[in-house]
Write a protein that holds these residues in place. Structure first.
Motif, PDB file in Angstrom:
ATOM      1  N   PHE A   1       0.839  -1.206   0.000  1.00  0.00           N
ATOM      2  CA  PHE A   1       0.000   0.000   0.000  1.00  0.00           C
ATOM      3  C   PHE A   1       0.873   1.254   0.000  1.00  0.00           C
ATOM      4  N   LEU A   2       1.896   1.267   0.885  1.00  0.00           N
ATOM      5  CA  LEU A   2       2.779   2.438   0.985  1.00  0.00           C
ATOM      6  C   LEU A   2       3.579   2.618  -0.300  1.00  0.00           C
ATOM      7  N   GLY A   3       4.029   1.485  -0.851  1.00  0.00           N
ATOM      8  CA  GLY A   3       4.816   1.530  -2.081  1.00  0.00           C
ATOM      9  C   GLY A   3       4.008   2.082  -3.236  1.00  0.00           C
ATOM     10  N   SER A   4       2.746   1.704  -3.306  1.00  0.00           N
ATOM     11  CA  SER A   4       1.908   2.187  -4.398  1.00  0.00           C
ATOM     12  C   SER A   4       1.669   3.694  -4.253  1.00  0.00           C
ATOM     13  N   ALA A   5       1.557   4.182  -2.988  1.00  0.00           N
ATOM     14  CA  ALA A   5       1.411   5.634  -2.767  1.00  0.00           C
ATOM     15  C   ALA A   5       2.695   6.348  -3.191  1.00  0.00           C
ATOM     16  N   LEU A   6       3.840   5.752  -2.823  1.00  0.00           N
ATOM     17  CA  LEU A   6       5.137   6.347  -3.179  1.00  0.00           C
ATOM     18  C   LEU A   6       5.286   6.422  -4.706  1.00  0.00           C
ATOM     19  N   LEU A   7       4.844   5.372  -5.384  1.00  0.00           N
ATOM     20  CA  LEU A   7       4.930   5.339  -6.845  1.00  0.00           C
ATOM     21  C   LEU A   7       4.161   6.516  -7.451  1.00  0.00           C
ATOM     22  N   ARG A   8       2.962   6.764  -6.911  1.00  0.00           N
ATOM     23  CA  ARG A   8       2.157   7.866  -7.452  1.00  0.00           C
ATOM     24  C   ARG A   8       2.841   9.219  -7.215  1.00  0.00           C
ATOM     25  N   ILE A   9       3.511   9.352  -6.052  1.00  0.00           N
ATOM     26  CA  ILE A   9       4.225  10.604  -5.762  1.00  0.00           C
ATOM     27  C   ILE A   9       5.395  10.776  -6.740  1.00  0.00           C
ATOM     28  N   LEU A  10       6.122   9.672  -6.961  1.00  0.00           N
ATOM     29  CA  LEU A  10       7.265   9.740  -7.890  1.00  0.00           C
ATOM     30  C   LEU A  10       6.805  10.101  -9.303  1.00  0.00           C
ATOM     31  N   LEU A  11       5.682   9.528  -9.713  1.00  0.00           N
ATOM     32  CA  LEU A  11       5.167   9.845 -11.050  1.00  0.00           C
ATOM     33  C   LEU A  11       4.803  11.327 -11.147  1.00  0.00           C
ATOM     34  N   PHE A  12       4.280  11.854 -10.053  1.00  0.00           N
ATOM     35  CA  PHE A  12       3.909  13.268 -10.039  1.00  0.00           C
ATOM     36  C   PHE A  12       5.167  14.144 -10.173  1.00  0.00           C
ATOM     37  N   ILE A  13       6.231  13.777  -9.425  1.00  0.00           N
ATOM     38  CA  ILE A  13       7.484  14.545  -9.497  1.00  0.00           C
ATOM     39  C   ILE A  13       8.065  14.440 -10.903  1.00  0.00           C
ATOM     40  N   TYR A  14       7.988  13.253 -11.440  1.00  0.00           N
ATOM     41  CA  TYR A  14       8.516  13.010 -12.784  1.00  0.00           C
ATOM     42  C   TYR A  14       7.778  13.889 -13.802  1.00  0.00           C
ATOM     43  N   ARG A  15       6.490  13.962 -13.598  1.00  0.00           N
ATOM     44  CA  ARG A  15       5.672  14.790 -14.497  1.00  0.00           C
ATOM     45  C   ARG A  15       6.150  16.240 -14.450  1.00  0.00           C
ATOM     46  N   LEU A  16       6.425  16.734 -13.256  1.00  0.00           N
ATOM     47  CA  LEU A  16       6.874  18.122 -13.116  1.00  0.00           C
ATOM     48  C   LEU A  16       8.222  18.314 -13.808  1.00  0.00           C
ATOM     49  N   ARG A  17       9.068  17.302 -13.743  1.00  0.00           N
ATOM     50  CA  ARG A  17      10.421  17.472 -14.289  1.00  0.00           C
ATOM     51  C   ARG A  17      10.495  17.301 -15.797  1.00  0.00           C
ATOM     52  N   TYR A  18       9.877  16.235 -16.290  1.00  0.00           N
ATOM     53  CA  TYR A  18      10.145  15.885 -17.683  1.00  0.00           C
ATOM     54  C   TYR A  18       8.935  15.756 -18.604  1.00  0.00           C
ATOM     55  N   MET A  19       7.833  15.303 -18.091  1.00  0.00           N
ATOM     56  CA  MET A  19       6.811  14.778 -18.997  1.00  0.00           C
ATOM     57  C   MET A  19       5.730  15.789 -19.334  1.00  0.00           C
ATOM     58  N   SER A  20       5.224  15.666 -20.538  1.00  0.00           N
ATOM     59  CA  SER A  20       4.035  16.430 -20.882  1.00  0.00           C
ATOM     60  C   SER A  20       2.845  15.723 -20.232  1.00  0.00           C
ATOM     61  N   ALA A  21       1.740  16.437 -20.083  1.00  0.00           N
ATOM     62  CA  ALA A  21       0.582  15.853 -19.396  1.00  0.00           C
ATOM     63  C   ALA A  21       0.070  14.608 -20.116  1.00  0.00           C
ATOM     64  N   VAL A  22       0.062  14.637 -21.440  1.00  0.00           N
ATOM     65  CA  VAL A  22      -0.496  13.495 -22.163  1.00  0.00           C
ATOM     66  C   VAL A  22       0.378  12.250 -21.967  1.00  0.00           C
ATOM     67  N   ARG A  23       1.698  12.429 -21.843  1.00  0.00           N
ATOM     68  CA  ARG A  23       2.545  11.247 -21.620  1.00  0.00           C
ATOM     69  C   ARG A  23       2.306  10.703 -20.216  1.00  0.00           C
ATOM     70  N   VAL A  24       2.081  11.598 -19.266  1.00  0.00           N
ATOM     71  CA  VAL A  24       1.795  11.113 -17.910  1.00  0.00           C
ATOM     72  C   VAL A  24       0.558  10.231 -17.917  1.00  0.00           C
ATOM     73  N   GLN A  25      -0.454  10.672 -18.643  1.00  0.00           N
ATOM     74  CA  GLN A  25      -1.674   9.852 -18.712  1.00  0.00           C
ATOM     75  C   GLN A  25      -1.340   8.477 -19.288  1.00  0.00           C
ATOM     76  N   ALA A  26      -0.528   8.470 -20.340  1.00  0.00           N
ATOM     77  CA  ALA A  26      -0.186   7.192 -20.981  1.00  0.00           C
ATOM     78  C   ALA A  26       0.665   6.337 -20.055  1.00  0.00           C
ATOM     79  N   GLU A  27       1.584   6.964 -19.309  1.00  0.00           N
ATOM     80  CA  GLU A  27       2.515   6.183 -18.494  1.00  0.00           C
ATOM     81  C   GLU A  27       1.929   5.781 -17.145  1.00  0.00           C
ATOM     82  N   GLN A  28       1.005   6.612 -16.592  1.00  0.00           N
ATOM     83  CA  GLN A  28       0.521   6.289 -15.246  1.00  0.00           C
ATOM     84  C   GLN A  28      -0.149   4.919 -15.199  1.00  0.00           C
ATOM     85  N   GLU A  29      -1.025   4.673 -16.166  1.00  0.00           N
ATOM     86  CA  GLU A  29      -1.680   3.353 -16.167  1.00  0.00           C
ATOM     87  C   GLU A  29      -0.681   2.266 -16.530  1.00  0.00           C
TER      88      GLU A  29
END
Ligand code: SAM
Length: 240
Positions: free
Chosen positions: A167-195
Motif C-alpha cells: 500500500f505504501l509503495g503504491s502511494a510512493l509510486l504515485r508521488i514519484l510519477l507526479f514529481i517526474y511529471r513536473l520534471r520531464y513529462m508532458s501531461a499526455v505522456r503522464v496519462q499514458a505512463e501512469q496506467e
C-alpha cells in the motif's frame, strides 16, 4: 488499459525527441544507455548471421531496434517493425533510410492487438518496452500466433519493484510519477505512463503468462535498478 488515443497522442508528441528521452530515462533508472539496453535484448535473441530470418519488432517506435537488428541479423533477413503511432514510424522511416536499411526494414502502422500478419510468419518476435501499454494476454496470444513453430520470442520490459506491491509503495509510486511529471513529462505522456506503470509484471507472472500461451523453455533475466523504488528490467526469452 490506457486508451489507444491517449497512447498515440503521447507518442506523437514525444516522437521528435523520443530516442534522447529514452536514453536519459534508461540511464537514470538502470545505468545503461538506450543502445546498451537494446544490445542486451538483441543478444538474448541469439540471431545467427548465417541464417535467413523473418524478424518482427512489436511496438517498434522509431525503429531503433530494427536498425540495430539489421547490423546483427544475416544480410538476407527481413525485419518488420509494427507500431500503432504513425508519427513514431515516420521518424523511424527517416532514420532507416539514413542508415541505408530500407530494403531490409519495413515499418507497419497497426495495433499489436490484431497484427496484420499470417500465422507462423516470423522466426523471431521481439518487443522492447512496449508491453506495458497493452493488454498483455491479448498481445501474447497475437505474438504466439505469428511466431512459427520453433521460433523465438524475446521481450524486454520494466518490472515492478517489490515495494510497489504494498500500500505504501503504491502511494510512493504515485508521488514519484507526479514529481517526474513536473520534471520531464508532458501531461499526455503522464496519462499514458501512469496506467502503464500499473501494468508491469514480475518475472514469475511473466513465466505463468508465457507458459499459459504455449511458450516453452522460458528464461527470465532480471536487472535490478540502483534504487529500490525504481522498476527492475526483465528480459524474457521463450520458444514456441
Ligand atoms: C516506449 S515505446 C517503445 C519503442 C521501442 N520498442 C523502443 O524500444 O524504443 C512504446 C511504443 O509502443 C507503441 N504502442 C503502444 N500500444 C501499442 C499497440 N497496441 N500496438 C502497437 N504499438 C503500440 C507506442 O506507439 C510506442 O511507440
Amino acid at each position: 488499459m490506457t486508451d489507444d488515443g491517449i497512447i498515440v497522442d503521447a507518442f506523437t508528441e514525444l516522437a521528435p525527441g523520443y530516442e534522447e528521452t529514452m536514453d536519459r530515462e534508461i540511464r537514470s533508472v538502470w545505468g545503461l544507455s538506450y543502445d546498451q539496453f537494446v544490445e542486451r535484448l538483441i543478444e538474448a535473441a541469439s540471431l545467427d548471421e548465417s541464417e535467413v530470418n523473418a524478424v518482427l519488432d512489436v511496438a517498434t517506435g522509431t525503429a531503433f531496434i530494427p536498425r540495430k537488428l539489421a547490423e546483427k541479423a544475416g544480410a538476407n533477413s527481413r525485419i518488420v517493425g509494427l507500431d500503432i503511432t504513425q508519427a513514431m514510424l515516420e521518424h523511424g522511416q527517416k532514420m532507416v533510410e539514413t542508415a541505408g536499411s530500407s530494403s531490409r526494414i519495413q515499418l507497419v502502422c497497426a495495433s499489436a492487438m490484431a497484427m496484420p500478419f499470417a500465422d507462423g510468419f516470423f522466426d523471431v518476435v521481439i518487443c522492447g518496452l512496449g508491453t506495458h501499454h497493452m493488454d498483455v494476454p491479448r498481445m501474447l496470444s497475437e505474438m504466439r500466433r505469428v511466431t512459427k513453430t520453433g521460433g523465438t520470442l524475446v521481450i524486454a520490459e520494466a518490472g515492478p519493484a517489490p515495494l510497489w506491491r504494498s500500500f505504501l509503495g503504491s502511494a510512493l509510486l504515485r508521488i514519484l510519477l507526479f514529481i517526474y511529471r513536473l520534471r520531464y513529462m508532458s501531461a499526455v505522456r503522464v496519462q499514458a505512463e501512469q496506467e502503464a506503470f500499473l501494468n508491469l509484471h514480475t518475472a514469475a507472472e511473466w513465466r505463468t503468462m508465457l507458459s499459459g500461451f504455449g511458450f516453452a523453455d522460458i528464461d527470465v533475466v532480471e536487472f535490478r535498478a540502483h534504487r529500490p523504488w525504481y522498476p527492475c528490467a526483465l528480459v524474457m526469452k521463450a520458444v514456441t
